[in-house]
Motif scaffolding. Structure first.
Motif, mmCIF file in Angstrom:
data_model
loop_
_atom_site.group_PDB
_atom_site.id
_atom_site.type_symbol
_atom_site.label_atom_id
_atom_site.label_comp_id
_atom_site.label_asym_id
_atom_site.label_seq_id
_atom_site.Cartn_x
_atom_site.Cartn_y
_atom_site.Cartn_z
ATOM 1 N N LEU A 37 0.544 -1.371 -0.079
ATOM 2 C CA LEU A 37 0.175 0.134 0.122
ATOM 3 C C LEU A 37 0.987 1.299 0.105
ATOM 4 C CD1 LEU A 37 -0.077 1.450 3.269
ATOM 5 C CD2 LEU A 37 -1.496 -0.613 3.534
ATOM 6 N N ASP A 38 2.243 1.168 0.554
ATOM 7 C CA ASP A 38 3.125 2.262 0.250
ATOM 8 C C ASP A 38 3.715 2.453 -1.082
ATOM 9 O OD1 ASP A 38 2.406 2.844 2.996
ATOM 10 O OD2 ASP A 38 3.986 1.403 3.804
ATOM 11 N N VAL A 39 3.531 1.332 -1.808
ATOM 12 C CA VAL A 39 4.106 1.606 -3.153
ATOM 13 C C VAL A 39 3.392 1.827 -4.402
ATOM 14 C CG1 VAL A 39 5.596 0.050 -4.858
ATOM 15 C CG2 VAL A 39 6.068 -0.175 -2.634
ATOM 16 N N MET A 40 1.934 1.269 -4.405
ATOM 17 C CA MET A 40 1.097 1.444 -5.411
ATOM 18 C C MET A 40 0.041 2.122 -5.018
ATOM 19 S SD MET A 40 0.974 -2.290 -7.015
ATOM 20 C CE MET A 40 2.777 -3.081 -7.576
ATOM 21 N N ALA A 41 -0.600 2.703 -6.105
ATOM 22 C CA ALA A 41 -1.821 3.432 -6.040
ATOM 23 C C ALA A 41 -2.977 2.775 -5.511
ATOM 24 C CB ALA A 41 -2.345 4.198 -7.471
ATOM 25 N N PRO A 42 -3.677 3.472 -4.354
ATOM 26 C CA PRO A 42 -4.884 2.811 -3.877
ATOM 27 C C PRO A 42 -6.010 2.062 -4.507
ATOM 28 C CG PRO A 42 -4.599 5.006 -2.994
ATOM 29 C CD PRO A 42 -3.512 4.980 -4.225
ATOM 30 N N LEU B 165 -16.120 -3.770 8.658
ATOM 31 C CA LEU B 165 -15.961 -3.028 7.513
ATOM 32 C C LEU B 165 -14.775 -3.976 6.647
ATOM 33 C CD1 LEU B 165 -16.214 -0.401 5.971
ATOM 34 C CD2 LEU B 165 -14.166 0.563 6.811
ATOM 35 N N ALA B 166 -15.256 -4.474 5.591
ATOM 36 C CA ALA B 166 -14.534 -5.174 4.744
ATOM 37 C C ALA B 166 -13.871 -4.465 3.738
ATOM 38 C CB ALA B 166 -15.200 -6.610 3.910
ATOM 39 N N THR B 167 -12.567 -4.303 3.537
ATOM 40 C CA THR B 167 -12.023 -3.444 2.688
ATOM 41 C C THR B 167 -10.648 -3.737 2.146
ATOM 42 O OG1 THR B 167 -11.074 -1.240 2.444
ATOM 43 C CG2 THR B 167 -11.054 -2.133 4.588
ATOM 44 N N GLY B 168 -10.450 -3.240 0.928
ATOM 45 C CA GLY B 168 -9.195 -3.603 0.206
ATOM 46 C C GLY B 168 -8.181 -2.182 0.291
ATOM 47 N N TYR B 169 -8.972 -1.199 0.746
ATOM 48 C CA TYR B 169 -8.076 -0.046 1.185
ATOM 49 C C TYR B 169 -7.431 0.160 2.467
ATOM 50 C CZ TYR B 169 -10.508 2.182 -2.726
ATOM 51 O OH TYR B 169 -11.011 2.215 -4.068
ATOM 52 N N SER B 170 -6.439 1.065 2.471
ATOM 53 C CA SER B 170 -5.884 1.265 3.873
ATOM 54 C C SER B 170 -6.746 2.178 4.566
ATOM 55 C CB SER B 170 -4.414 1.981 3.705
ATOM 56 O OG SER B 170 -4.629 3.036 3.048
ATOM 57 N N GLN B 171 -6.555 2.428 5.924
ATOM 58 C CA GLN B 171 -7.378 3.458 6.407
ATOM 59 C C GLN B 171 -7.392 4.891 6.082
ATOM 60 O OE1 GLN B 171 -7.650 2.829 10.903
ATOM 61 N NE2 GLN B 171 -7.244 0.464 10.601
ATOM 62 N N GLU B 172 -6.496 5.245 5.571
ATOM 63 C CA GLU B 172 -5.962 6.533 5.151
ATOM 64 C C GLU B 172 -7.314 7.289 4.394
ATOM 65 O OE1 GLU B 172 -3.734 4.580 5.276
ATOM 66 O OE2 GLU B 172 -2.140 5.206 6.260
ATOM 67 N N GLY B 173 -7.902 8.411 4.700
ATOM 68 C CA GLY B 173 -8.753 8.906 3.933
ATOM 69 C C GLY B 173 -10.248 8.397 4.250
ATOM 70 N N ASP B 174 -10.461 7.691 5.153
ATOM 71 C CA ASP B 174 -11.842 7.086 5.551
ATOM 72 C C ASP B 174 -12.614 8.101 6.279
ATOM 73 O OD1 ASP B 174 -10.853 3.786 7.130
ATOM 74 O OD2 ASP B 174 -11.246 4.651 4.949
ATOM 75 N N GLU B 175 -13.829 8.233 5.709
ATOM 76 C CA GLU B 175 -14.905 9.037 6.336
ATOM 77 C C GLU B 175 -15.299 8.811 7.654
ATOM 78 O OE1 GLU B 175 -16.443 8.065 1.978
ATOM 79 O OE2 GLU B 175 -15.143 7.188 3.444
ATOM 80 N N ARG B 176 -15.909 9.870 8.363
ATOM 81 C CA ARG B 176 -16.077 9.810 9.872
ATOM 82 C C ARG B 176 -16.755 8.573 10.003
ATOM 83 N NH1 ARG B 176 -14.957 13.693 13.389
ATOM 84 N NH2 ARG B 176 -14.632 14.946 11.796
ATOM 85 N N ALA B 177 -17.948 8.264 9.131
ATOM 86 C CA ALA B 177 -18.634 7.154 9.746
ATOM 87 C C ALA B 177 -18.193 5.939 9.794
ATOM 88 C CB ALA B 177 -19.672 7.008 8.265
ATOM 89 N N PHE B 178 -16.697 5.632 9.422
ATOM 90 C CA PHE B 178 -16.250 4.407 9.550
ATOM 91 C C PHE B 178 -15.242 4.512 10.747
ATOM 92 C CE2 PHE B 178 -16.394 4.357 4.796
ATOM 93 C CZ PHE B 178 -17.612 3.687 4.875
ATOM 94 N N ASP B 179 -15.365 5.482 11.541
ATOM 95 C CA ASP B 179 -14.331 5.714 12.592
ATOM 96 C C ASP B 179 -14.522 4.698 13.745
ATOM 97 O OD1 ASP B 179 -12.940 7.950 11.366
ATOM 98 O OD2 ASP B 179 -14.206 9.338 12.783
ATOM 99 N N GLY B 180 -13.432 4.046 14.136
ATOM 100 C CA GLY B 180 -13.859 3.026 15.061
ATOM 101 C C GLY B 180 -14.157 1.545 14.831
ATOM 102 N N VAL B 181 -14.446 1.514 13.397
ATOM 103 C CA VAL B 181 -15.284 0.205 13.197
ATOM 104 C C VAL B 181 -14.106 -0.784 12.691
ATOM 105 C CG1 VAL B 181 -16.539 -0.842 11.026
ATOM 106 C CG2 VAL B 181 -17.039 1.523 11.821
#
Length: 818
Positions: free
Chosen positions: A70-75, A778-794
């Motif tokens: 995730l530090d190398v490639m585009a999200p 929350l099932a995701t393929g993204y890192s946590q950066e840029g998450d909306e407030r709705a996903f805080d603490g999930v």
């Protein structure tokens, strides 16, 4: 699929090429120059990188190792790779992602993703440049398949396939190999550029193709070698000496072995591609493509070739299945005709010409030879009597007890027959187990070679039907009651089938009547009825064991236990000792008859009857074979039978006659002692007990669950996992609107929410879940950066996730409140 196959520059129908590649080297951790490879741990940290990553990706391999992807490639690229990997089952052969912009710099790449044990493998190569009219190879597949279906036979179908792939891929030469049964791989169709020399009819040893295809588990992924002289790039850091390392066998960019590269150079090929043709999961043949100059086929074209090869495999299977069915029907007609002729007085020795003509109408042959009680007899192409005896010794030395076939007699039975006779192949059909009375069906050598035309699967099945016909005839005339047996045997199979059908109906009827009488009955009657139904079901199982088909190795102990269960507590009075080796499934019928007779006699007249006796069963496996010793004690007095009835004759003669074993029956006053010996060939070599299925995660749910996921495969897998954890129902929603609608008026115990739903954020669903008080992951393929407030603490569930991962996340986060 095998490494790209090759044949000698000139057809050599009976000569295997030298320098052929051996089975693939799993330890060759190198990749070809046209692509690079990354090996990731399960937490998406790069463990290894091929040393050509700088040339392909523009990133030095030293800088990649140890970095998070995730530090190398585009999200967006990372999300696409995670989603594709999530859809892969463990048995899948990888998946493609085409045209990825990995670094948001305009460069596009094609990727292949794989699972390999606990690691993830990512292969990257530059995507083909898009022209003014983009290529669409997939659109060619169906029209090409239509032409295949119009072809008159398999060879013509493969010729259409070779020409189509030649046009699609740009290779100079395309060959279609077919692996002959127990023989070599033969070029049966080809497409060659102008001036190219034909290799039609060329051969290579089948193991060269089959060994690698088997190691890939029967897959049809295209294997490409873009340039035989291009340097290979190793993985960095290199694997420790003697370490397990990563298995690269399924990867596309894996570098071929040096021996295989040299073999291709020797045949004039600078580039190659091959794809397997499979039938029923087994390697049927290979499509091999060669080019005199370096040549790389793009991912889209390779995908189209793979799809076409799979569809071609289905079409070939259909055509061959129809031909096989027709030949089987003809073989059954032959069985009926021969039975009628035998009834009319046909003799194998005196009427051999008629006998040969009847066989040749179904199974093409050039001659026949056999030896009966009246001497040696032959018709047409045949060995001498001395050569016949030598052939039988060769066949007996191979442990063949049924039909034996070869299309290369000179290699299989070297020196047995004078080459001047022109015999290329034969099928040997035994008339009696363990004896030297065999019928040899012979075929002439093909022009210019040592082999005969190959024996197809249909030929072998027809020969097996003929074996049954001949054996039936011999058995009819082995006793003084031969004429009576002739009249009865024609009705035997029909009567047995009808009897089995009626027995099953009777078992069902009686069991149903007992169940009806149980309604409203007292405890004692109910207990009696339950025991009676169990006895009826045991009788039905014993009947099925005797008359039903067998699949897989045979267990003597299971047979005895199943038969004994029909006699109530008799099973508890059998003491087993020794081993229980797996026996060949083709012995099932004979052994089932013997076991049935033993248990039935012991239940009616011996130790398993009302007297309360016991039976000791000892099964042992040794160098000479398998022995079964049956010893009865504590039953009524025993005496030898006054006359040889069907049961006693079957016990005494079935195993020696049918299986070549030995039988000893000792009717002692204190109980029967029977000893049976089966030959060593009766053991099913390599058979092992089935492993128990893996257990599902422990059930932690009880109510309904909601899965919000836009990928149907991922959603279905998640739903299955939640049901396995105990969810009473699982609802699936593919988008925000349907998810919120499902939350209205319905209660959910837990939810699994994908962060990205077809390009839209699932934040509104998260807010609705919070408002409804439904805990969720929350099932995701993204890192946590840029998450909306709705996903805080999930709690996060990173793709790809497993059933165990869902259960572990639920437990770790305490989502169900203990």
């Amino acid at each position: 699929m095998p490494e790209a196959a090759a044949v000698p520059a000139r057809p050599q129908p009976d000569t295997a090429p030298t320098g052929a590649a051996a089975a693939p080297d799993r330890g060759a951790a190198e990749v070809q120059a046209f692509g690079c490879l990354l090996v990731l741990s399960h937490d998406w940290v790069i463990q290894n990188a091929s040393t050509n990553c700088g040339e392909i990706l523009g990133l030095p391999h030293e800088d990649l190792v140890g970095a998070r992807l995730l530090d190398v490639m585009a999200p967006d690229a990372l999300h696409a790779l995670r989603g594709k990997l999530q859809t892969l089952a463990p048995e899948d052969d990888g998946a493609r992602v085409l045209g990825l912009e990995l670094f948001e710099d305009g460069r596009r790449f094609d990727a292949m993703v794989h699972r390999a044990g606990g690691a993830y493998l990512f292969e990257f190569e530059e995507a083909a440049a898009a022209g003014p009219r983009p290529r669409d190879d997939q659109s060619v597949v169906l029209p090409l398949l239509s032409r295949v279906r119009r072809a008159e036979d398999v060879e013509a179908m493969c010729e259409v396939a070779a020409n189509g792939i030649w046009a699609m891929t740009g290779f100079e030469r395309v060959m279609v190999f077919r692996i002959e049964p127990a023989s070599d791989a033969v070029v049966i169709a080809e497409a060659v550029g102008a001036g190219g020399e034909s290799r039609l009819g060329g051969r290579i040893p089948a193991p060269v193709l089959a060994a690698e295809a088997a190691s890939l588990g029967g897959r049809s992924r295209a294997r490409i070698i873009a340039d035989v002289d291009a340097p290979a790039s190793p993985l960095f850091p290199p694997r420790p000496e003697g370490g397990d390392g990563v298995d690269l066998l399924r990867t596309v960019t894996r570098a071929p072995s040096p021996a295989h590269l040299q073999y291709l150079r020797d045949t004039g090929a600078a580039a190659a591609m091959s794809v397997s043709i499979l039938r029923d999961g087994r390697l049927w043949g290979v499509i091999a493509c060669h080019h005199p100059r370096p040549h790389r086929v793009g991912n889209q074209t390779r995908a189209a070739v793979e799809l076409f090869a799979q569809l071609l495999s289905y079409e070939i299977a259909l055509v061959e299945a129809r031909a096989q069915s027709a030949q089987e029907a003809a073989a059954l007609s032959l069985h009926e005709r021969l039975s009628t002729l035998f009834e009319g007085g046909l003799r194998l020795d005196a009427d051999l010409r008629r006998f040969r003509a009847e066989i040749a109408a179904v199974l093409p042959i050039d001659g026949i030879a056999l030896r009966t009680a009246t001497g040696f007899h032959s018709e047409g192409l045949a060995p001498s009597e001395a050569e016949y005896a030598t052939l039988l010794r060769h066949i007996a030395g191979r442990g063949q007890v049924r039909v034996f076939a070869t299309d290369h007699l000179a290699a299989t039975c070297a020196g047995a027959v004078d080459p001047a006779r022109g015999i290329g192949g034969l099928i040997a059909i035994p008339l009696r187990f363990g004896g030297d009375e065999r019928v040899l069906l012979l075929r002439r050598r093909e022009a210019g070679g040592e082999r005969s035309p190959p024996w197809s699967e249909g030929d072998r099945r027809a020969a097996e039907t003929l074996r049954v016909t001949l054996l039936e005839r011999v058995l009819k005339h082995t006793s003084d009651r031969g004429q009576r047996a002739d009249r009865l045997s024609q009705r035997q199979e029909v009567l047995l089938a009808e009897l089995t059908h009626r027995l099953r109906n009777a078992f069902g009827l009686v069991s149903g009547l007992v169940a009806q009488r149980m309604e409203g009955a007292g405890p004692e009657v109910a207990a009696f009825a339950t025991d009676l139904r169990a006895r009826i079901e045991a009788l039905a199982r014993a009947n099925d064991l005797l008359t039903g088909p067998q699949r897989g190795p045979v267990s003597l102990r299971r047979m005895i236990e199943t038969e004994a269960a029909a006699y109530g507590d008799a099973g508890g009075r059998i003491d087993f000792s020794g081993s229980d080796p797996a026996l060949r499934e083709d012995l099932h019928t004979t052994l089932a008859l013997v076991v049935h007779e033993l248990v039935t006699n012991a239940g009616k007249h011996g130790a398993l009857g009302a007297g309360g006796g016991r039976v000791a069963v000892e099964i042992a496996e040794g160098p000479e074979g398998v022995t079964l010793e049956w010893t009865e004690r504590g039953g009524p007095p025993v005496s030898p039978p006054e006359r040889a009835g069907f049961g006693s004759t079957l016990l005494a003669r079935a195993i020696p006659h049918e299986l070549g074993g030995e039988t000893s029956l000792d009717y002692r006053p204190e109980g029967l002692v029977a000893r049976f010996t089966l030959p060593a060939a009766a053991v099913a070599r390599g058979a092992a007990p089935a492993h128990p299925a893996p257990t599902l995660p422990a059930a932690t749910l009880s109510g309904a669950a909601l899965v919000v996921e836009d990928n149907l495969l991922i959603a279905m897998n998640a739903a299955d996992a939640l049901r396995a954890m105990g969810a009473s129902d699982v609802a699936i929603a593919p988008n925000v609107t349907e998810a919120i609608e499902r939350l209205h008026g319905r209660s959910f115990q837990i939810a699994l929410l994908d962060r990205d739903l077809g390009g839209s954020s699932s934040a509104p669903v998260a807010e609705a879940l919070r408002a409804a008080g439904v805990p969720f992951l929350l099932a995701t393929g993204y890192s946590q950066e840029g998450d909306e407030r709705a996903f805080d603490g999930v709690p996060r569930l990173m793709k790809p996730y497993s059933s165990d991962a869902i259960a572990a996340a639920v437990a770790a986060e305490g989502l169900l409140g203990g």
